[in-house]
Motif scaffolding. Structure first.
Motif, mmCIF file in Angstrom:
data_model
loop_
_atom_site.group_PDB
_atom_site.id
_atom_site.type_symbol
_atom_site.label_atom_id
_atom_site.label_comp_id
_atom_site.label_asym_id
_atom_site.label_seq_id
_atom_site.Cartn_x
_atom_site.Cartn_y
_atom_site.Cartn_z
ATOM 1 N N VAL A 49 0.842 -1.199 0.000
ATOM 2 C CA VAL A 49 0.000 0.000 0.000
ATOM 3 C C VAL A 49 0.874 1.244 0.000
ATOM 4 O O VAL A 49 1.788 1.375 0.827
ATOM 5 C CB VAL A 49 -0.925 0.023 1.236
ATOM 6 C CG1 VAL A 49 -1.819 1.275 1.213
ATOM 7 C CG2 VAL A 49 -1.774 -1.236 1.295
ATOM 8 N N PHE A 50 0.604 2.156 -0.937
ATOM 9 C CA PHE A 50 1.194 3.494 -0.913
ATOM 10 C C PHE A 50 0.146 4.403 -0.283
ATOM 11 O O PHE A 50 -0.928 4.634 -0.851
ATOM 12 C CB PHE A 50 1.550 3.965 -2.321
ATOM 13 C CG PHE A 50 2.679 3.190 -2.953
ATOM 14 C CD1 PHE A 50 3.994 3.504 -2.666
ATOM 15 C CD2 PHE A 50 2.413 2.141 -3.820
ATOM 16 C CE1 PHE A 50 5.041 2.793 -3.252
ATOM 17 C CE2 PHE A 50 3.442 1.416 -4.405
ATOM 18 C CZ PHE A 50 4.764 1.746 -4.113
ATOM 19 N N LEU A 51 0.446 4.952 0.891
ATOM 20 C CA LEU A 51 -0.565 5.613 1.721
ATOM 21 C C LEU A 51 -0.236 7.074 1.969
ATOM 22 O O LEU A 51 0.829 7.404 2.502
ATOM 23 C CB LEU A 51 -0.671 4.869 3.066
ATOM 24 C CG LEU A 51 -1.696 5.380 4.068
ATOM 25 C CD1 LEU A 51 -3.122 5.153 3.561
ATOM 26 C CD2 LEU A 51 -1.502 4.688 5.419
ATOM 27 N N ASP A 52 -1.165 7.949 1.596
ATOM 28 C CA ASP A 52 -1.069 9.368 1.943
ATOM 29 C C ASP A 52 -1.497 9.549 3.396
ATOM 30 O O ASP A 52 -2.196 8.698 3.956
ATOM 31 C CB ASP A 52 -1.982 10.181 1.009
ATOM 32 C CG ASP A 52 -1.849 11.676 1.214
ATOM 33 O OD1 ASP A 52 -0.766 12.138 1.615
ATOM 34 O OD2 ASP A 52 -2.843 12.396 0.967
ATOM 35 N N LEU A 53 -1.097 10.657 4.019
ATOM 36 C CA LEU A 53 -1.479 10.898 5.406
ATOM 37 C C LEU A 53 -2.676 11.835 5.536
ATOM 38 O O LEU A 53 -3.594 11.584 6.309
ATOM 39 C CB LEU A 53 -0.289 11.473 6.195
ATOM 40 C CG LEU A 53 0.884 10.523 6.437
ATOM 41 C CD1 LEU A 53 1.972 11.232 7.238
ATOM 42 C CD2 LEU A 53 0.436 9.252 7.148
#
Length: 329
Positions: A49-53
């Motif tokens: 998963v590439f996750l933004d905050l």
């Protein structure tokens, strides 16, 4: 491998998808907020998963906490414009595999994937499980540009104060002057304000940056800046100028770098101290016409420190920036 990109910006998702290795045999999924992302992960779409905050409904921190609480073993790489040391420490303590800064180049991303051992060449093209969406709206692009620049300004402020800066989702709109007055009033609420304005100009782009500092914040800010002695108007003005220099300068550097347009800043001008927002608007009504407005509310965690940064671009600048953005897309 199922790879999920979770970011509320369609522009950011497209940037990251294009930066992934072209020969990586993956199935690519996307989510527009943390809640959608968690649902995708629970459906088996989040091996990596590439996750933004900073996202609406459910932010990246909440996603990481949910994964940790439920014992879900998805490997998570945080991709964020919030580069404060405390943000890094928090996400790593919540089980993130790595933390990279937006925007991320293809070379840097490839190096990270190789280092983590999650990339193996397959000679193909990543499969899209869902389309990137309809044609990207410019508002989304401006919001993502502001998100990255906002994070850089917050990082500088966090290091200066030794505190964690709470970041919002930037608010981006093209406003008529009457609508701008309404936006300023909404930002201020019932509080009185002290305000600074600073003009800026780049190649074909011009505007003004406003810092609206809530007067109730001065006492806590003085403590964080280690000021000793009484807090009079001169001290408040010094604190206001320090905050303005940090937030405006860092934001414009981050925003201009992404557009490949350095900005030159004029002298800051004090619009008022301890004034109601209506008085500030009345005094400066002739300065503003139709404008692209980017509004960001900065708050310091566990302290009563709050200020609003507004970037107001001229109508002529919008056309020039739109042309720049076409190249980014």
């Amino acid at each position: 491998m199922n790879v999920l990109i979770c970011d509320d910006s369609a522009f950011a998702r497209k940037q990251l998808a294009r930066a992934l290795p072209a020969d990586w045999p993956i199935k690519l999924h996307q989510a527009g907020n943390g809640q959608e992302g968690l649902e995708q992960i629970l459906s088996g779409h989040g091996d990596l998963v590439f996750l933004d905050l900073t996202m609406p409904i459910m932010d990246g921190y909440e996603v990481l906490k949910a994964l940790q609480e439920q014992g879900i073993r998805s490997r998570v790489i945080v991709v964020s414009g919030d580069i404060q040391p405390a943000a890094y420490e928090t996400v790593m303590s919540l089980g993130a595999l790595a933390f990279i800064q937006k925007p991320c180049s293809a070379d840097k991303l490839l190096g990270l994937l190789l280092e983590l051992g999650v990339y193996q060449s397959g000679g193909g093209i990543p499969e899209q499980a869902s389309p990137l969406g309809m044609t990207l709206e410019l508002r989304d692009v401006y919001q993502e540009l502001a998100n990255v620049a906002m994070g850089q300004a917050a990082d500088l402020l966090a290091r200066l104060l030794g505190q964690f800066v709470i970041l919002p989702i930037p608010n981006v709109n093209v406003l008529e002057v009457s609508e701008l007055h309404m936006a300023l009033s909404a930002a201020a609420g019932e509080d009185t304000l002290s305000a600074v304005c600073q003009g800026f100009i780049g190649a074909g782009i011009a505007g003004e940056a406003l810092v609206l500092f809530h007067d109730s914040s001065f006492a806590d800010l003085a403590k964080l800046m280690r000021h000793q002695g009484p807090i009079d108007k001169a001290v408040e003005l010094e604190l206001l100028m320090d905050m303005s220099n940090v937030l405006i300068g860092a934001f414009l550097r981050g925003f201009g770098t992404q557009l490949d347009t350095p900005f030159h800043q004029g002298q800051p001008v004090v619009l008022g101290q301890h004034s109601a927002i209506d008085d500030l608007i009345r005094t400066n009504a002739t300065r503003w016409r139709r404008t692209l407005a980017i509004e960001i509310n900065y708050r310091i965690r566990d302290h009563r420190v709050q200020c609003d940064l507004l970037l107001l671009f001229t109508e002529e600048s919008i056309r020039f920036m739109n042309h720049k953005i076409e190249h980014l897309l």
